[in-house]
Design a protein around this motif. Structure first.
Motif, short mmCIF file in Angstrom:
data_model
loop_
_atom_site.label_atom_id
_atom_site.label_comp_id
_atom_site.label_asym_id
_atom_site.label_seq_id
_atom_site.Cartn_x
_atom_site.Cartn_y
_atom_site.Cartn_z
N LEU A 261 -5.11 -13.24 -2.71
CA LEU A 261 -4.13 -12.29 -2.18
C LEU A 261 -3.62 -11.31 -3.24
CD1 LEU A 261 -2.06 -14.56 0.29
CD2 LEU A 261 -3.76 -12.82 0.85
N PRO A 262 -3.27 -11.77 -4.47
CA PRO A 262 -2.86 -10.79 -5.50
C PRO A 262 -3.96 -9.77 -5.83
CG PRO A 262 -2.14 -12.97 -6.13
CD PRO A 262 -3.01 -13.14 -4.92
N LEU A 263 -5.24 -10.20 -5.82
CA LEU A 263 -6.33 -9.27 -6.09
C LEU A 263 -6.41 -8.20 -5.01
CD1 LEU A 263 -9.27 -11.51 -7.41
CD2 LEU A 263 -7.98 -9.75 -8.66
N LEU A 264 -6.23 -8.60 -3.74
CA LEU A 264 -6.23 -7.61 -2.66
C LEU A 264 -5.10 -6.62 -2.83
CD1 LEU A 264 -7.02 -9.79 0.52
CD2 LEU A 264 -8.52 -8.16 -0.63
N ILE A 265 -3.93 -7.12 -3.22
CA ILE A 265 -2.78 -6.23 -3.42
C ILE A 265 -3.07 -5.23 -4.55
CG2 ILE A 265 -0.39 -6.16 -4.26
CD1 ILE A 265 0.13 -8.71 -2.66
N ILE B 64 1.59 -9.31 -11.81
CA ILE B 64 1.66 -9.95 -10.50
C ILE B 64 1.16 -11.40 -10.54
CG2 ILE B 64 -0.63 -9.07 -9.79
CD1 ILE B 64 0.48 -8.91 -6.95
N PHE B 65 0.11 -11.67 -11.33
CA PHE B 65 -0.43 -13.03 -11.34
C PHE B 65 0.57 -14.07 -11.84
CE2 PHE B 65 -4.60 -11.04 -10.81
CZ PHE B 65 -5.23 -11.95 -9.98
N PRO B 66 1.25 -13.85 -12.99
CA PRO B 66 2.23 -14.86 -13.44
C PRO B 66 3.36 -15.07 -12.43
CG PRO B 66 1.69 -13.35 -15.21
CD PRO B 66 1.11 -12.76 -13.97
N GLN B 67 3.82 -13.97 -11.79
CA GLN B 67 4.94 -14.12 -10.86
C GLN B 67 4.54 -14.92 -9.61
OE1 GLN B 67 6.40 -10.18 -10.04
NE2 GLN B 67 7.25 -9.90 -12.11
N ILE B 68 3.39 -14.58 -9.02
CA ILE B 68 2.93 -15.33 -7.84
C ILE B 68 2.63 -16.78 -8.23
CG2 ILE B 68 1.21 -15.46 -6.00
CD1 ILE B 68 3.09 -13.06 -5.83
N GLY B 69 2.00 -16.95 -9.41
CA GLY B 69 1.70 -18.31 -9.87
C GLY B 69 2.95 -19.13 -10.08
N LEU B 70 3.99 -18.51 -10.63
CA LEU B 70 5.25 -19.23 -10.86
C LEU B 70 5.88 -19.63 -9.52
CD1 LEU B 70 7.47 -20.23 -12.76
CD2 LEU B 70 8.49 -17.93 -12.69
N SER C 3 0.82 -1.20 0.00
CA SER C 3 0.00 0.00 0.00
C SER C 3 0.86 1.26 0.00
CB SER C 3 -0.93 0.01 1.22
OG SER C 3 -0.15 0.07 2.42
N MET C 4 2.12 1.14 0.50
CA MET C 4 3.03 2.29 0.52
C MET C 4 4.08 2.20 -0.58
SD MET C 4 3.61 2.65 4.62
CE MET C 4 4.02 0.92 4.71
N PHE C 5 4.54 0.95 -0.85
CA PHE C 5 5.58 0.75 -1.86
C PHE C 5 5.07 -0.29 -2.85
CE2 PHE C 5 7.47 1.10 2.43
CZ PHE C 5 7.95 2.39 2.35
N PRO C 6 4.65 0.08 -4.05
CA PRO C 6 4.09 -0.89 -5.01
C PRO C 6 5.02 -2.06 -5.31
CG PRO C 6 3.68 1.35 -5.73
CD PRO C 6 4.58 1.46 -4.55
N GLU C 7 6.35 -1.78 -5.29
CA GLU C 7 7.29 -2.87 -5.59
C GLU C 7 7.31 -3.94 -4.50
OE1 GLU C 7 8.03 0.27 -5.34
OE2 GLU C 7 8.46 0.98 -7.39
N ALA C 8 6.70 -3.65 -3.34
CA ALA C 8 6.73 -4.59 -2.22
C ALA C 8 5.85 -5.82 -2.44
CB ALA C 8 6.30 -3.89 -0.94
N TYR C 9 5.11 -5.87 -3.57
CA TYR C 9 4.30 -7.06 -3.85
C TYR C 9 5.19 -8.30 -4.01
CZ TYR C 9 5.57 -7.18 -8.83
OH TYR C 9 6.25 -7.31 -10.00
N LEU C 10 6.49 -8.03 -4.31
CA LEU C 10 7.43 -9.16 -4.46
C LEU C 10 7.61 -9.93 -3.15
CD1 LEU C 10 10.14 -7.42 -6.68
CD2 LEU C 10 8.42 -9.09 -7.40
#
Length: 602
Positions: free
Chosen positions: A119-123, A135-141, A83-90
């Protein structure tokens, strides 16, 4: 917790290392970006410590608790940071990998959708700057890689189980092969004893009877020469018998069982601790073999079925009994059912007037205890013996051997069954040692007569041959035991004491043949008995004889009455009743009758 960590494999340490690296890197980045945080730094750092430790502790208890804790704590942290740093989804990549790696059974049905989709949808909702298709392909991988790692773990565990089971089976087969060879050597030595030994004794006795008929000095010298040659041959036969004797028989019981435990520990890769409690005293060969087989079967069951890693073997030398206790830390079972091995152990123990008990609870392991009564001389009790055999030198030899025991006294001897029946009334012996093949009246007819007139006299048959049909016939006639004449003197004395106290003893080799034949007959009887319910046979496994005794108990009969009606000894009926109580899970006659009526067994 420490015990669990000690059992970790390489993959457990890999996942801990991944968690450590991830949490350290997130914490370090958080400290650097302190100025942009909406919460105090110490709150965020404390949150990250909880994210690292709580799911890891939950994993030690249950993977379901772990999955929920991982999704809530690590997922919540990822949402806050994104929510503060978009890159933090990693930061969600690590929990996605770990969740997939630690999921099992049907948990994939809900852990995968929540991790890959929810969880990716919430992010994405919390941070509009993140591209959904990124985000979906990365989390899925990450989840797929975690699942692949999980398959690697499962494969490794299965290979370890197979390797361990193979080690146990190899060790078990080695023990079976060794015991089988020992038993075969013992059988051959007995055959030599019964044939060559008997022949030499007969020759020597026959030559001795010719001495009065030899008048010349030359004849006497030739006779002495023949006797010397025969005695030399007899000595050589005894030497061969000694060499063929089982090395296991010469070892003390403690040494034999400890050696078995050490060999099992080496092959099965489990910790086996052995301890002997009490002052060791000598036990009979059959007692030693029974305890040896009991320990062998218990160790194998603990690893194969219970997946035990630690086994404690305790051997107690008590005044009235020898007790072997095998306790493991395996899975245990809620509803224990005796398999072939446990049933065989119970039969061996019952054969010696002993018993085997099993306690097993899920999560608490299993305890198998084998009790064998100690047969010792009694200073206050004298057992009066009567020897019946048509060979005079065998009678005299038995008398010499038995009167060397303080509690045994030979009060008379007879050369055939008819004479034995006549003298029993006059001598009133406690126990008769009966030969099988005799002129005028054989051992079977004599035993039947003695039992009809004096039921309290115990009859122990001593025969040269392993004839299962004659053994069955004479046991039906009321005999209390059947032994081979090749039995050792100490074993014979112990058997006499056991039979005198109400027990029943049959030579091991002969018993195996009789049981094999009985099993086949029982199977045929069961096929021809449609009135036996499926529940009776499958749930409790009662044999035809046990059902028969249960029926007689319901009619108010006592053990002695049942024994006389079934032509069995009192001790044999008690053994059947004890096995019956064990199978029904009761403690006495009244409980057995109540359960029998309740379950429709009567």
């Amino acid at each position: 917790m420490l015990d669990i960590v000690k059992q970790w494999a390489w993959y457990d340490w890999v996942m801990l290392f991944i968690r450590l690296i991830s949490c350290f890197s997130i914490t370090a980045t958080t400290i650097q970006m302190e100025d942009y945080l909406t919460l105090p730094l110490w709150v965020v750092v404390f949150w990250e410590i909880i994210v690292f430790s709580v799911p890891w502790i939950c994993l030690m208890l249950s993977y379901r608790y772990y999955l929920i804790a991982e999704m809530l704590l690590f997922g919540g942290l990822s949402l806050y940071l994104t929510s503060m740093f978009p890159e933090a989804y990693l930061t969600l990549l690590t929990p996605a990998f770990l969740i997939a790696a630690n999921s099992a059974e049907k948990s994939y049905r809900w852990s995968a959708p929540i991790t890959i989709v929810f969880l990716p949808l919430l992010i994405v909702l919390f941070s509009r700057e993140i591209d959904v298709f990124e985000i979906f392909p990365q989390i899925g991988l990450a989840y797929v890689l975690g699942f692949a790692f999980h398959l690697l773990i499962v494969n490794h565990r299965q290979n370890e189980i197979i390797r361990k089971q193979n080690s146990v089976l190899e060790q078990y087969l080695t023990q079976i092969e060794r015991v089988t060879l020992l038993e075969e050597r013992d059988r051959l030595s007995k055959d030599l004893h019964d044939t060559m030994g008997h022949s030499y004794v007969s020759i020597i006795m026959g030559l001795e009877t010719l001495r009065p008929d030899v008048a010349s000095q030359e004849g006497t010298e030739k006779l002495d020469s023949l006797l010397q040659l025969a005695r030399k041959g007899m000595k050589e036969v005894r030497g061969y018998l000694h060499q063929m004797g089982s090395p296991q028989d010469t070892l003390p019981l403690v040494h034999s069982l400890r050696q078995l435990g050490e060999e099992f520990q080496t092959h099965a890769k489990v910790n086996v601790r052995f301890r002997a409690i009490g002052e060791e005293y000598p036990v009979g060969k059959q007692v030693k073999m029974t305890l040896f087989r009991c320990l062998q079967e218990s160790l194998t069951n603990a690893v194969r079925h219970g997946q035990a890693t630690d086994i404690v073997v305790s051997l107690y030398f008590e005044p009235q009994q020898t007790r072997l206790e095998v306790q493991d830390n395996g899975h245990g079972m809620e509803n224990w059912k005796d398999g072939f091995g446990i049933t065989t152990m119970k039969e061996r123990a019952a054969h010696l007037q002993g018993r085997v008990s099993v306690y097993s609870e899920r999560g608490e392991g299993t305890i198998i205890t084998c009790f064998v009564p100690r047969l010792v001389e009694s200073a206050d009790e004298i057992i009066r013996l009567f020897i019946v055999d048509d060979h005079s030198f065998i009678r005299e030899s038995l008398r010499t051997i038995l009167e060397g025991q303080r509690d045994l006294r030979v009060v008379g001897m007879a050369e055939d069954g008819a004479q034995a029946v006549e003298l029993c009334e006059e001598l009133e012996p406690d126990l008769v040692l009966m030969d099988l093949e005799m002129p005028n009246m054989d051992g079977i007819a004599a035993t039947k007569r003695i039992k009809e007139k004096w039921p309290g006299i115990r009859v122990l048959v001593l025969s040269t041959f392993q004839d299962t049909e004659k053994a069955k016939e004479i046991m039906r006639s009321g005999a209390d035991g059947y032994l081979l004449k090749s039995i050792e003197s100490r074993e014979l004395a112990e058997t006499i004491r056991l039979v005198h106290r109400g027990g029943t003893m049959i030579a091991q080799d002969l018993l195996h043949k009789m049981l094999d034949a009985q099993s086949a007959n029982e199977q045929e009887e069961l096929l021809d008995a449609p009135n036996i319910s499926e529940k009776d046979e499958n749930s409790y496994g009662l044999t035809k004889r046990e059902r028969e005794i249960l029926q007689m108990l319901s009619q108010g009969m006592r053990y002695k009455t049942i024994a006389s009606k079934l032509y069995l000894s009192d001790g044999t009926v008690r053994n059947y009743a004890s096995a019956l109580y064990d199978k029904l899970g009761v403690r006495n006659r009244d409980e057995a009758l109540q359960k029998g009526k309740k379950e429709g067994l009567l």
